[in-house]
Structure formats: C-alpha cells, structure tokens
Design a protein around this motif. Structure first.
Motif, PDB file in Angstrom:
ATOM      1  N   TYR A  94      17.586 -22.202  15.771  1.00 19.43           N
ATOM      2  CA  TYR A  94      16.458 -23.133  15.803  1.00 19.43           C
ATOM      3  C   TYR A  94      15.272 -22.520  16.558  1.00 19.43           C
ATOM      4  O   TYR A  94      14.119 -22.602  16.100  1.00 19.43           O
ATOM      5  N   THR A  95      15.549 -21.894  17.696  1.00 21.31           N
ATOM      6  CA  THR A  95      14.497 -21.285  18.490  1.00 21.31           C
ATOM      7  C   THR A  95      13.791 -20.162  17.717  1.00 21.31           C
ATOM      8  O   THR A  95      12.562 -20.065  17.716  1.00 21.31           O
ATOM      9  N   ILE A  96      14.572 -19.349  17.033  1.00 20.98           N
ATOM     10  CA  ILE A  96      13.993 -18.250  16.255  1.00 20.98           C
ATOM     11  C   ILE A  96      13.149 -18.787  15.119  1.00 20.98           C
ATOM     12  O   ILE A  96      12.034 -18.307  14.857  1.00 20.98           O
ATOM     13  N   MET A  98      11.611 -21.666  14.925  1.00 18.62           N
ATOM     14  CA  MET A  98      10.395 -22.287  15.442  1.00 18.62           C
ATOM     15  C   MET A  98       9.366 -21.247  15.886  1.00 18.62           C
ATOM     16  O   MET A  98       8.169 -21.500  15.866  1.00 18.62           O
ATOM     17  N   LYS A  99       9.827 -20.060  16.286  1.00 17.94           N
ATOM     18  CA  LYS A  99       8.898 -19.009  16.714  1.00 17.94           C
ATOM     19  C   LYS A  99       8.264 -18.291  15.534  1.00 17.94           C
ATOM     20  O   LYS A  99       7.235 -17.642  15.691  1.00 17.94           O
ATOM     21  N   LEU A 100       8.869 -18.376  14.342  1.00 16.92           N
ATOM     22  CA  LEU A 100       8.321 -17.656  13.174  1.00 16.92           C
ATOM     23  C   LEU A 100       7.098 -18.336  12.636  1.00 16.92           C
ATOM     24  O   LEU A 100       6.831 -19.346  12.387  1.00 16.92           O
TER      25      LEU A 100
END
Length: 100
Positions: A94-96, A98-100
């Motif tokens: 999820y974190t990855i 959201m960073k894209l």
C-alpha cells in the motif's frame, strides 16, 4: 490438562494466508509493471475487500479454537501469526502504491 502429540489440523488458515499473499503479490507486480494503471486497481479492489473479510473471519475462527482447545494452543498460535503476517506485507505494498 491432557497433552496430545497430534498436530492441529487446520490447513485452511495457512492456505488462505498463502493464497492471499500470492494473489496480492501478483496484483502488486502487475500494477508496477503496467506503470500504475488504474485498471489494475479496479481489479484489485474487490479482491482486497474479499481478502480482508475472509482473513478476519478466519482470524476469529482461530481465536475461538485457541480459547477452547488449550492442548493445541501452540499450533493455533503459529497459524494466527502466519495469518497476521500478511498485514505488514500489505501495508508495504500500500505504501509503495501510494508513493507512485
């Protein structure tokens, strides 16, 4: 209290945890490979919803077995930890995303 050498036979919990991990990893890789395509998110959303529901049901089932079957607590605790191990992995995905 009686102890038994027979293992706790609850294969569905492990299969659910591994299956959820494999499918979520495939969807994550597909999202990365397709350059953050929204179509992958549309496909992934129903899976994520179903996975959360099914994993929660299995967790409550295992907690119930943990309470009522004290002779199998070690085996059940391991299965609970395997099931809960998907949470940090999912949070990382999820974190990855959201960073894209």
């Amino acid at each position: 209290m009686e102890t038994t050498d027979e293992p706790f036979e609850e294969k569905q919990a492990t299969e659910l945890a591994i299956g959820s991990f494999i499918v979520s990893t495939i969807l994550f890789v597909l999202y990365i490979v397709t350059n953050a395509s929204a179509n992958v998110l549309i496909i992934a959303f129903p899976f994520v919803t179903a996975a959360i529901l099914l994993n929660a049901i299995m967790l409550f089932h295992l907690i119930d077995k943990f309470i009522y079957l004290p002779e199998y607590r070690k085996d059940i605790a391991i299965k609970i930890l395997i099931l809960l191990s998907n949470i940090p992995i999912t949070f990382l995905y999820y974190t990855i995303v959201m960073k894209l």
